[in-house]
Design an enzyme around this catalytic site. Structure first.
Site, PDB file in Angstrom:
ATOM      1  N   GLY A  10      27.098  67.668  -0.034  1.00 51.24           N
ATOM      2  CA  GLY A  10      26.235  67.825   1.140  1.00 51.24           C
ATOM      3  C   GLY A  10      25.514  69.176   1.098  1.00 51.24           C
ATOM      4  O   GLY A  10      26.080  70.166   0.651  1.00 51.24           O
ATOM      5  N   ARG A  72      25.416  63.227  -4.399  1.00 53.20           N
ATOM      6  CA  ARG A  72      26.870  63.051  -4.462  1.00 53.20           C
ATOM      7  C   ARG A  72      27.276  62.287  -5.724  1.00 53.20           C
ATOM      8  O   ARG A  72      28.317  61.643  -5.762  1.00 53.20           O
ATOM      9  CB  ARG A  72      27.367  62.330  -3.209  1.00 53.20           C
ATOM     10  CG  ARG A  72      27.207  63.153  -1.928  1.00 53.20           C
ATOM     11  CD  ARG A  72      28.097  62.633  -0.828  1.00 53.20           C
ATOM     12  NE  ARG A  72      27.826  63.236   0.459  1.00 53.20           N
ATOM     13  CZ  ARG A  72      28.334  64.397   0.869  1.00 53.20           C
ATOM     14  NH1 ARG A  72      29.116  65.090   0.071  1.00 53.20           N
ATOM     15  NH2 ARG A  72      28.043  64.856   2.070  1.00 53.20           N
ATOM     16  N   ASP A 103      35.004  70.568  -2.503  1.00 53.69           N
ATOM     17  CA  ASP A 103      36.081  70.120  -3.402  1.00 53.69           C
ATOM     18  C   ASP A 103      35.626  69.051  -4.397  1.00 53.69           C
ATOM     19  O   ASP A 103      36.072  69.036  -5.541  1.00 53.69           O
ATOM     20  CB  ASP A 103      37.314  69.663  -2.611  1.00 53.69           C
ATOM     21  CG  ASP A 103      36.995  68.608  -1.577  1.00 53.69           C
ATOM     22  OD1 ASP A 103      35.803  68.355  -1.298  1.00 53.69           O
ATOM     23  OD2 ASP A 103      37.950  68.026  -1.028  1.00 53.69           O
ATOM     24  N   THR A 125      30.911  74.533   1.688  1.00 49.72           N
ATOM     25  CA  THR A 125      31.083  73.310   2.475  1.00 49.72           C
ATOM     26  C   THR A 125      31.135  73.659   3.949  1.00 49.72           C
ATOM     27  O   THR A 125      31.895  74.547   4.351  1.00 49.72           O
ATOM     28  CB  THR A 125      32.338  72.493   2.106  1.00 49.72           C
ATOM     29  OG1 THR A 125      32.533  71.491   3.118  1.00 49.72           O
ATOM     30  CG2 THR A 125      33.608  73.321   2.024  1.00 49.72           C
ATOM     31  N   ASP A 127      32.494  71.983   6.002  1.00 50.34           N
ATOM     32  CA  ASP A 127      33.810  71.549   6.485  1.00 50.34           C
ATOM     33  C   ASP A 127      34.838  72.690   6.426  1.00 50.34           C
ATOM     34  O   ASP A 127      35.858  72.630   7.113  1.00 50.34           O
ATOM     35  CB  ASP A 127      34.333  70.377   5.644  1.00 50.34           C
ATOM     36  CG  ASP A 127      33.398  69.176   5.666  1.00 50.34           C
ATOM     37  OD1 ASP A 127      32.627  69.053   6.631  1.00 50.34           O
ATOM     38  OD2 ASP A 127      33.449  68.369   4.717  1.00 50.34           O
ATOM     39  N   ASP A 129      37.004  73.482   4.207  1.00 51.91           N
ATOM     40  CA  ASP A 129      38.357  73.009   3.895  1.00 51.91           C
ATOM     41  C   ASP A 129      38.819  73.365   2.483  1.00 51.91           C
ATOM     42  O   ASP A 129      39.813  72.812   2.005  1.00 51.91           O
ATOM     43  CB  ASP A 129      38.449  71.489   4.113  1.00 51.91           C
ATOM     44  CG  ASP A 129      37.437  70.722   3.281  1.00 51.91           C
ATOM     45  OD1 ASP A 129      36.618  71.358   2.598  1.00 51.91           O
ATOM     46  OD2 ASP A 129      37.473  69.478   3.317  1.00 51.91           O
ATOM     47  N   ARG A 171      34.853  66.090   8.170  1.00 51.66           N
ATOM     48  CA  ARG A 171      35.609  65.190   7.304  1.00 51.66           C
ATOM     49  C   ARG A 171      37.098  65.183   7.678  1.00 51.66           C
ATOM     50  O   ARG A 171      37.389  64.971   8.829  1.00 51.66           O
ATOM     51  CB  ARG A 171      35.380  65.592   5.849  1.00 51.66           C
ATOM     52  CG  ARG A 171      35.748  64.499   4.894  1.00 51.66           C
ATOM     53  CD  ARG A 171      35.050  64.617   3.588  1.00 51.66           C
ATOM     54  NE  ARG A 171      33.843  63.810   3.567  1.00 51.66           N
ATOM     55  CZ  ARG A 171      32.864  63.948   2.710  1.00 51.66           C
ATOM     56  NH1 ARG A 171      32.901  64.906   1.816  1.00 51.66           N
ATOM     57  NH2 ARG A 171      31.853  63.136   2.748  1.00 51.66           N
TER      58      ARG A 171
END
Ligand code: F6P
Length: 344
Positions: A10, A72, A103, A125, A127, A129, A171
């Site tokens: 993304g 992606r 990741d 990211t 996210d 994470d 996510r």
């Protein structure tokens, strides 16, 4: 010497700042810089590479997205594609490749390193994470977007005495929800790491009402376990090449808002923030730290430290192996979750 830059997964605000930093540092040192277009897709088949010069990165610092494009595409799914990536890296004469990603993208980078390719990573990211690093490009901007949305939702919620449900991305983890929710003063924050039954949500809303609060703001992370809440997912939705379901199609925000409207006295409305969380200009923090990790990644590439990545730990940039970063997901710690519970 030639260095390539690739952005995968993304898009995220701050990527252009990192591309600019690598390009400027590399040019300064007399390296040629090559941009790989559209993530790993730019290294399969005939490849899609273009030289990057100082002028190409001039003026991109405040721009969202990535000037290189992204995708992606996952070459790990197809050995023939992995071989194409390795061949194209060699054919392009790249001495180093800087891979900016989360990741998924970094797990491809890690596998390429195992096979001898000279790849360094950059954490990206929204996210947030990735393991080890406290900074990932795009996260701060996403939190700022959620905060701003909550500020806006507060005034309309208060005027209409409603329950406002805000669904945010992230996510499988709740970083965007918890940090955005804390900054925006959300009353209830639901995240995947700490499942809550819908009965408890109803009880908390009723308790607020009994204390004279006639509106409420609830933030829900797109990845919360609907079954755990006691709701039925709307549909499985499509999956991307890395096997991730399209969580927005689960519609957790609207399922929750409909159910809570039925179970409480509140009239409820839902807002799905979606891709506005990662579109547009990066915050100052994202511009600065993306520049710093981009510059640090160039240092690693120059030193030939393949398989490594700059990570922010405390206020310092440290060097960590990509393998550690992709080994598992960084989850929201209990103390942060509790802080949000105390302050509702
Ligand atoms: O990983 C970043 C992210 O924005 C997630 O928060 C979200 O679930 C997903 O990407 C959306 O993916 P897409 O870009 O395919 O809509």
């Amino acid at each position: 010497m030639r260095i390539g830059i690739l952005t995968g997964g993304g898009d995220a605000p701050g990527l252009n700042a990192a591309i600019r930093a690598v390009t400027r540092r590399a040019e300064e040192d007399g390296w040629e810089v090559v941009g790989v277009h559209n993530g790993w897709a730019g290294l399969v088949g005939d490849s899609d590479l273009h030289q990057l010069q100082r002028g190409d990165v001039s003026g991109i610092l405040p721009m969202g997205g990535t000037i290189l494009g992204t995708s992606r595409l996952n070459p790990l799914r197809d050995e023939a594609q992995m071989r194409q990536v390795l061949d194209n890296l060699e054919r392009a004469g790249l001495d180093q490749l800087v891979v900016m990603g989360g990741d998924d993208t970094l797990s491809v980078a890690q596998e390429l390193c195992q096979r001898g390719a000279p790849v360094v990573g950059v954490p990206k990211t929204m996210d947030n994470d990735l393991q080890v690093t406290e900074y990932c490009i795009g996260f701060d901007t996403a939190v700022a977007r959620v905060t701003e949305a909550l500020d806006r939702l507060h005034t309309t919620a208060a005027s209409h005495h409603r329950l406002m449900v805000l669904e945010v991305m992230g996510r499988d983890t709740g970083w965007v929800a918890i940090m955005g929710g804390l900054a925006g003063g959300a009353d209830i924050i639901l995240i995947p790491e700490y499942p809550v039954r819908i009965e408890e949500v109803v009880a908390r809303l009723e308790e607020r009402r009994s204390k004279g609060k006639d509106f409420s703001i609830l933030v829900v992370a797109e990845g919360v376990d609907l079954g755990g809440l006691g709701l039925q997912p709307a549909g499985a939705g499509a999956r991307d090449e890395f096997g991730h379901p399209q969580l927005s199609s689960q519609g957790v925000g609207s399922l929750l808002s409909d159910r809570l409207a039925r179970l409480t006295e509140f009239e409820a409305r839902v807002t799905v923030l979606g891709h506005t969380q990662r579109g547009g200009s990066p915050t100052a923090y994202d511009r600065i730290w993306a520049s710093a990790v981009g510059s640090a990644a160039f240092d690693l590439a120059r030193q030939g430290r393949a398989g490594m990545m700059p990570a922010k730990i405390g206020s310092q940039i440290e060097t960590v192996p990509i393998s550690e970063v992709v080994a598992s997901q960084r989850r929201v710690p209990e103390d942060l979750y509790q802080l949000a519970r105390y302050l509702h």
